[in-house]
Design a protein around this motif. Structure first.
Motif, PDB file in Angstrom:
ATOM      1  N   UNK A 118      13.738   5.295  -1.664  1.00 39.40           N
ATOM      2  CA  UNK A 118      12.954   6.368  -1.776  1.00 39.40           C
ATOM      3  C   UNK A 118      11.949   6.560  -0.892  1.00 39.40           C
ATOM      4  N   UNK A 119      11.343   5.580  -0.302  1.00 37.41           N
ATOM      5  CA  UNK A 119      10.174   5.726   0.814  1.00 37.41           C
ATOM      6  C   UNK A 119      11.002   5.952   2.018  1.00 37.41           C
ATOM      7  N   UNK A 120      12.278   5.396   2.401  1.00 39.73           N
ATOM      8  CA  UNK A 120      12.838   5.878   3.539  1.00 39.73           C
ATOM      9  C   UNK A 120      12.991   7.218   3.769  1.00 39.73           C
ATOM     10  N   UNK A 121      13.326   7.979   2.791  1.00 47.57           N
ATOM     11  CA  UNK A 121      13.713   9.154   2.827  1.00 47.57           C
ATOM     12  C   UNK A 121      12.189   9.969   2.705  1.00 47.57           C
ATOM     13  N   UNK A 122      11.402   9.593   2.196  1.00 46.72           N
ATOM     14  CA  UNK A 122       9.928  10.075   2.174  1.00 46.72           C
ATOM     15  C   UNK A 122       9.280  10.187   3.573  1.00 46.72           C
ATOM     16  N   UNK A 123       9.552   8.941   4.252  1.00 47.54           N
ATOM     17  CA  UNK A 123       9.026   8.695   5.432  1.00 47.54           C
ATOM     18  C   UNK A 123       9.663   9.856   6.705  1.00 47.54           C
ATOM     19  N   UNK A 124      10.938  10.083   6.310  1.00 43.28           N
ATOM     20  CA  UNK A 124      11.585  11.100   7.343  1.00 43.28           C
ATOM     21  C   UNK A 124      11.331  12.525   7.193  1.00 43.28           C
ATOM     22  N   UNK A 125      10.572  12.713   5.922  1.00 48.80           N
ATOM     23  CA  UNK A 125      10.341  14.223   5.580  1.00 48.80           C
ATOM     24  C   UNK A 125       8.915  14.729   6.109  1.00 48.80           C
ATOM     25  N   UNK A 126       8.196  13.578   6.932  1.00 48.89           N
ATOM     26  CA  UNK A 126       6.876  14.238   7.226  1.00 48.89           C
ATOM     27  C   UNK A 126       6.621  13.521   8.542  1.00 48.89           C
ATOM     28  N   UNK A 127       5.494  14.266   9.202  1.00 50.01           N
ATOM     29  CA  UNK A 127       5.333  14.225  10.819  1.00 50.01           C
ATOM     30  C   UNK A 127       4.410  12.772  10.881  1.00 50.01           C
ATOM     31  N   UNK A 128       3.617  12.546   9.910  1.00 50.27           N
ATOM     32  CA  UNK A 128       2.631  11.386   9.555  1.00 50.27           C
ATOM     33  C   UNK A 128       2.749  11.075   8.327  1.00 50.27           C
ATOM     34  N   UNK A 129       2.924   9.698   8.173  1.00 50.40           N
ATOM     35  CA  UNK A 129       2.796   9.015   6.669  1.00 50.40           C
ATOM     36  C   UNK A 129       1.405   8.070   6.550  1.00 50.40           C
ATOM     37  N   UNK A 130       0.589   8.137   5.645  1.00 51.31           N
ATOM     38  CA  UNK A 130      -0.403   7.328   5.285  1.00 51.31           C
ATOM     39  C   UNK A 130       0.118   6.545   4.106  1.00 51.31           C
ATOM     40  N   UNK A 131       0.096   5.219   4.409  1.00 51.86           N
ATOM     41  CA  UNK A 131       0.276   4.306   3.210  1.00 51.86           C
ATOM     42  C   UNK A 131      -0.970   3.550   2.667  1.00 51.86           C
ATOM     43  N   UNK A 132      -1.251   3.862   1.562  1.00 50.67           N
ATOM     44  CA  UNK A 132      -2.546   3.190   0.858  1.00 50.67           C
ATOM     45  C   UNK A 132      -2.139   2.032  -0.059  1.00 50.67           C
ATOM     46  N   UNK A 133      -2.787   0.846   0.503  1.00 50.32           N
ATOM     47  CA  UNK A 133      -2.550  -0.364  -0.207  1.00 50.32           C
ATOM     48  C   UNK A 133      -3.788  -1.131  -0.137  1.00 50.32           C
ATOM     49  N   UNK A 134      -3.839  -2.329  -0.926  1.00 50.18           N
ATOM     50  CA  UNK A 134      -4.768  -3.394  -0.964  1.00 50.18           C
ATOM     51  C   UNK A 134      -4.090  -4.303   0.243  1.00 50.18           C
ATOM     52  N   UNK A 135      -5.084  -4.784   1.101  1.00 48.12           N
ATOM     53  CA  UNK A 135      -4.442  -5.683   2.254  1.00 48.12           C
ATOM     54  C   UNK A 135      -3.826  -7.108   1.392  1.00 48.12           C
ATOM     55  N   UNK A 136      -4.625  -7.549   0.097  1.00 46.01           N
ATOM     56  CA  UNK A 136      -3.762  -8.679  -0.322  1.00 46.01           C
ATOM     57  C   UNK A 136      -2.460  -8.334  -1.023  1.00 46.01           C
ATOM     58  N   UNK A 137      -2.035  -7.296  -0.904  1.00 44.44           N
ATOM     59  CA  UNK A 137      -0.626  -6.794  -1.901  1.00 44.44           C
ATOM     60  C   UNK A 137       0.456  -7.180  -0.910  1.00 44.44           C
ATOM     61  N   UNK A 138       1.195  -7.981  -1.429  1.00 46.54           N
ATOM     62  CA  UNK A 138       2.701  -8.587  -1.036  1.00 46.54           C
ATOM     63  C   UNK A 138       3.367  -7.502  -0.938  1.00 46.54           C
TER      64      UNK A 138
END
Length: 294
Positions: free
Chosen positions: A210-230
């Protein structure tokens, strides 16, 4: 500039369940202890701290008596439950059902393989709470591997049973499986005694395509996550591979305006430990940037 939040991102069932249990308890208690961060997201931990959730470590747990402690979705080893009994601690167990099922599988596999002089191997992050809980099912005798060098700990002439931390990358697990098969062949071992179990949570692994498809659909992608998250690290790797204009942030304050130069479409996504309210806050800040450069 069009800003879209990925509808498939946000909390997985296990994290949502744990946070709901914490909020329910805090609704009629001024304070509640939690063994470790309830979720690997600093912003959410701070929000719940304001409601009375107090994060403790294992050493502090040993000093507590006659109180309530929340077990987060990652699960815990057997010794945590034994300590709670000794210290009259009421555990509010929010262990994810997927993790509990895996703990049971690891325990049964350990009992069986011990009789065959075998080894339990866990593909996961050493020291991660879930891995600690899984290893506890083996009396802390499992071998934890993350890299090819870690495989040097395994005797490939003996039976091996492999499991994965539920939030690891599917591709990473199968690369590890292949390397182990190659090591068994090189050592003259028996491949029929190698039992590899893909125990990655499907709520996590299904997000990769799902994320691969989403990443292709946008010029820029911002991924939001805690830095501790595996899980966050693994999923950002998927996004960044598909779209080089991808950026990892913990919150809206880390955004840089020049990331969005010339972009007409920006996608926001996140880990299974990222709250939707935080992705919305990031989206609102990006929308302000878009208005300023329009």
């Amino acid at each position: 500039m069009n800003v879209t939040i990925d509808k498939n991102s946000g909390y997985c069932f296990g994290v949502e369940y744990a946070i709901q249990m914490a909020e329910d308890e805090l609704g009629h208690s001024a304070e509640l202890y939690c063994l470790g961060d309830i979720v690997h997201n600093r912003m959410e931990v701070e929000r719940l701290h304001q409601q009375g959730l107090r994060v403790i470590d294992r050493e502090q747990l040993g000093q507590l008596h006659d109180c309530k402690v929340l077990i987060r979705a990652h699960g815990e080893p057997p010794e945590t439950y034994q300590l709670a009994l000794r210290n009259n601690i009421e555990l509010i167990d929010a262990s994810c059902p997927v993790v509990l099922k895996l703990q049971n599988r690891v325990k049964h596999a350990f009992d069986a393989t011990t009789r065959q002089n075998g080894q339990i191997v866990l593909y996961g992050q050493p020291g991660h709470a879930e891995v600690t809980g899984l290893n506890g099912q083996t009396g802390n005798r499992a071998i934890v591997v993350m890299t090819e060098q870690d495989l040097d700990q395994i005797d490939f002439r003996r039976p091996v049973t492999l499991f994965s931390q539920t939030t690891k990358s599917t591709a990473g697990f199968y690369r590890m499986k292949q390397m182990m098969e190659e090591r068994i062949a090189a050592a003259g071992g028996d491949l029929t005694t190698f039992d590899a179990n893909d125990s990655i949570c499907r709520q996590v692994s299904n997000r990769e395509p799902q994320l691969r498809k989403f990443a292709h659909e946008h010029d820029v992608v911002v991924f939001v996550s805690g830095r501790k998250s595996s899980n966050g690290k693994a999923l950002f790797g998927v996004v960044n591979h598909e779209n080089p204009r991808s950026y990892f942030v913990e919150n809206e304050q880390e955004l840089q305006d020049d990331w969005f130069e010339g972009a007409t479409s920006v996608g926001i996504c996140g880990a299974t430990s990222t709250p939707m309210w935080l992705m919305q806050r990031v989206a609102d800040r990006i929308a302000e940037v878009g208005e300023a450069v329009a």
